[in-house]
Design an enzyme around this catalytic site. Sequence first.
Site, mmCIF file in Angstrom:
data_model
loop_
_atom_site.group_PDB
_atom_site.id
_atom_site.type_symbol
_atom_site.label_atom_id
_atom_site.label_comp_id
_atom_site.label_asym_id
_atom_site.label_seq_id
_atom_site.Cartn_x
_atom_site.Cartn_y
_atom_site.Cartn_z
ATOM 1 N N ASN A 190 44.451 25.100 36.140
ATOM 2 C CA ASN A 190 44.684 26.028 35.030
ATOM 3 C C ASN A 190 45.710 25.527 34.024
ATOM 4 O OD1 ASN A 190 42.898 27.531 36.502
ATOM 5 N ND2 ASN A 190 44.328 29.175 36.968
ATOM 6 N N ASP A 239 34.115 19.624 36.568
ATOM 7 C CA ASP A 239 33.034 20.364 37.202
ATOM 8 C C ASP A 239 32.432 21.385 36.241
ATOM 9 O OD1 ASP A 239 34.523 23.255 38.242
ATOM 10 O OD2 ASP A 239 35.813 21.549 37.787
ATOM 11 N N ASN A 263 38.880 27.092 33.235
ATOM 12 C CA ASN A 263 40.298 27.224 32.904
ATOM 13 C C ASN A 263 40.996 25.899 32.613
ATOM 14 O OD1 ASN A 263 40.334 30.034 32.969
ATOM 15 N ND2 ASN A 263 40.630 30.066 35.180
ATOM 16 N N HIS A 272 35.701 21.979 42.659
ATOM 17 C CA HIS A 272 36.604 21.906 41.508
ATOM 18 C C HIS A 272 37.195 20.508 41.339
ATOM 19 C CE1 HIS A 272 37.582 24.782 38.536
ATOM 20 N NE2 HIS A 272 38.683 25.306 39.038
ATOM 21 N N TYR A 302 47.750 21.515 38.701
ATOM 22 C CA TYR A 302 46.712 22.459 39.102
ATOM 23 C C TYR A 302 45.811 22.694 37.889
ATOM 24 C CZ TYR A 302 48.944 23.088 43.571
ATOM 25 O OH TYR A 302 49.485 22.840 44.798
ATOM 26 N N TYR A 336 42.248 20.780 48.765
ATOM 27 C CA TYR A 336 41.307 20.813 47.641
ATOM 28 C C TYR A 336 40.498 19.526 47.495
ATOM 29 C CZ TYR A 336 44.229 24.772 46.256
ATOM 30 O OH TYR A 336 44.921 25.948 46.236
#
Length: 186
Positions: free
Chosen positions: A66, A91, A112, A19, A64, A14
Amino acid sequence: MKWIVGLGNPGSQYAKTRHNIGWMALDELASRHNIAIKQSKCKALVGEGTIDGVKVALIKPMTYMNLSGESVRAFMDYYKVPLEDMLVVYDDLDTEVGRIRLRYQGSAGGHNGIKSIIQHTGTQTFNRVRMGISRPEPGYAIVDYVLSKFAKKELPLLQDSIERAADAVTFSLNNSFEHTMAKFNG
């Protein structure tokens, strides 16, 4: 102490994705001010230091995206820091690549990570630096888009927005957020 939360996802897969632009801005701040973001606490990697005479904590939630609010809440409770001293960098699909937008309140707008922070803090009122990642072409799934890397032609714009976000965060440490918005939302 001011605390700056950059949103992103842990894991090398990632690292350079859309993100994770919030983490990229924190890395820029850390690099500019010799702050190592590597202490593991409050479900996050944390770096503490001083920027322009102000004690700061740079925070990368490791939950993470969320579940970012879990880390924010843990940090808030452990350090007894007020929400007014938090600034979240993340973002934003509704802002084009290369641009930043500052706000002090608002809904999650489908993000989220912000939704989780709102749930865990009980308020939509907190300072934010939204970094543009633009919207995908029609038919491109949002989840795939935000987890994709920036196109080569976007990299100069990306670097500009990272630098501007770091400038805005730095400016906000010794100025009101209203003054910061007026200067950087231009």
